[in-house]
Scaffold this motif. Structure first.
Motif, PDB file in Angstrom:
ATOM      1  N   MET A 151       0.832  -1.171   0.000  1.00 53.65           N
ATOM      2  CA  MET A 151       0.000   0.000   0.000  1.00 53.65           C
ATOM      3  C   MET A 151       0.880   1.240   0.000  1.00 53.65           C
ATOM      4  N   SER A 152       0.547   2.169  -0.884  1.00 48.11           N
ATOM      5  CA  SER A 152       1.380   3.358  -1.036  1.00 48.11           C
ATOM      6  C   SER A 152       0.993   4.401   0.008  1.00 48.11           C
ATOM      7  N   VAL A 153       1.807   5.410   0.097  1.00 47.68           N
ATOM      8  CA  VAL A 153       1.576   6.507   1.036  1.00 47.68           C
ATOM      9  C   VAL A 153       0.301   7.250   0.643  1.00 47.68           C
ATOM     10  N   ARG A 154       0.069   7.361  -0.627  1.00 48.07           N
ATOM     11  CA  ARG A 154      -1.134   8.063  -1.110  1.00 48.07           C
ATOM     12  C   ARG A 154      -2.404   7.322  -0.662  1.00 48.07           C
ATOM     13  N   ARG A 165      -2.709   5.305   1.910  1.00 44.77           N
ATOM     14  CA  ARG A 165      -2.801   5.435   3.369  1.00 44.77           C
ATOM     15  C   ARG A 165      -3.360   6.802   3.753  1.00 44.77           C
ATOM     16  N   LEU A 166      -2.896   7.854   3.115  1.00 46.02           N
ATOM     17  CA  LEU A 166      -3.419   9.198   3.403  1.00 46.02           C
ATOM     18  C   LEU A 166      -4.895   9.303   3.033  1.00 46.02           C
ATOM     19  N   ASN A 186      -7.112   6.822   3.033  1.00 42.41           N
ATOM     20  CA  ASN A 186      -7.844   6.079   4.059  1.00 42.41           C
ATOM     21  C   ASN A 186      -7.925   6.875   5.366  1.00 42.41           C
ATOM     22  N   LEU A 187      -6.841   7.513   5.737  1.00 46.40           N
ATOM     23  CA  LEU A 187      -6.812   8.335   6.941  1.00 46.40           C
ATOM     24  C   LEU A 187      -7.764   9.520   6.802  1.00 46.40           C
ATOM     25  N   PHE A 188      -7.786  10.138   5.641  1.00 44.51           N
ATOM     26  CA  PHE A 188      -8.704  11.260   5.406  1.00 44.51           C
ATOM     27  C   PHE A 188     -10.155  10.793   5.466  1.00 44.51           C
ATOM     28  N   ARG A 189     -10.469   9.628   4.903  1.00 48.48           N
ATOM     29  CA  ARG A 189     -11.832   9.074   4.949  1.00 48.48           C
ATOM     30  C   ARG A 189     -12.259   8.811   6.400  1.00 48.48           C
ATOM     31  N   LEU A 190     -11.351   8.234   7.193  1.00 50.72           N
ATOM     32  CA  LEU A 190     -11.654   7.984   8.607  1.00 50.72           C
ATOM     33  C   LEU A 190     -11.898   9.291   9.358  1.00 50.72           C
ATOM     34  N   PHE A 191     -11.052  10.293   9.075  1.00 46.14           N
ATOM     35  CA  PHE A 191     -11.221  11.598   9.711  1.00 46.14           C
ATOM     36  C   PHE A 191     -12.554  12.222   9.306  1.00 46.14           C
ATOM     37  N   LEU A 192     -12.920  12.150   8.038  1.00 46.15           N
ATOM     38  CA  LEU A 192     -14.184  12.697   7.553  1.00 46.15           C
ATOM     39  C   LEU A 192     -15.368  11.963   8.193  1.00 46.15           C
ATOM     40  N   LEU A 193     -15.298  10.635   8.274  1.00 42.27           N
ATOM     41  CA  LEU A 193     -16.360   9.850   8.904  1.00 42.27           C
ATOM     42  C   LEU A 193     -16.498  10.218  10.382  1.00 42.27           C
TER      43      LEU A 193
END
Length: 175
Positions: free
Chosen positions: A1-4, A6-7, A9-16
């Motif tokens: 999994m690339s850094v892009r 991961r970022l 997925n992290l943004f989606r979790l933060f938005l949720l």
């Protein structure tokens, strides 16, 4: 999994998480607002209504009826509401108390003379006549201790509002 990825997925979790917190806050604010303001009813006129009817009216509006006292009244028959608090038309929230005085009807007795007797005799005399002994004050007074010196209302009073007699008792002479 690339850094892009991961970022992303992290943004989606933060938005949720942000959406969930916003929904929870909105729900809490709505609940508090409904609780504070609630449903309001205008106080009905209960004076002159029978006690049973007043209970039905207030419970139908979500109010609690509380009898503060019973008084003798020349205006209202037995078991009718003689006074109410708060007055009619006052906005009330559900669950609030309505304080009433219930009529005992027209007074059917006169106050006996209790002056000169003992406190015990005064209590017995009052109970036999449907009265209660209210406040008892003891003062230094010449004469027998524990004897009634004065009473309120005075003896032979026929216009009595409450079935209570207050007594002033002799505590004996001061040393």
């Amino acid at each position: 999994m690339s850094v892009r990825d991961r970022l992303r997925n992290l943004f989606r979790l933060f938005l949720l998480f942000t959406v969930l917190v916003a929904v929870a806050l909105l729900s809490a604010i709505t609940t508090i607002r409904l609780t504070i303001h609630g449903r309001q009813e205008n106080m009905p006129k209960l004076v002159g209504v029978s006690f049973e009817s007043a209970q039905r009216i207030t419970s139908g509006l979500g109010l609690a009826l509380k009898v503060e006292d019973k008084i003798y009244s020349t205006q209202y028959p037995v078991n009718q509401i003689a006074q109410q608090m708060p007055p009619p038309g006052t906005p009330l929230k559900m669950g609030q108390h309505v304080h009433v005085l219930v009529s005992l009807g027209f007074p059917q007795f006169t106050v006996p003379n209790m002056v000169g007797g003992s406190v015990r005799a005064a209590r017995i005399n009052a109970m036999q006549r449907g009265l209660t002994v209210g406040e008892i004050a003891v003062l230094p007074w010449s004469g027998d201790p524990d004897s009634v010196v004065a009473q309120d209302p005075p003896a032979a009073t026929a216009d009595v509002r409450t079935p209570t007699v207050n007594l002033l008792i002799s505590g004996g002479e001061t040393p």
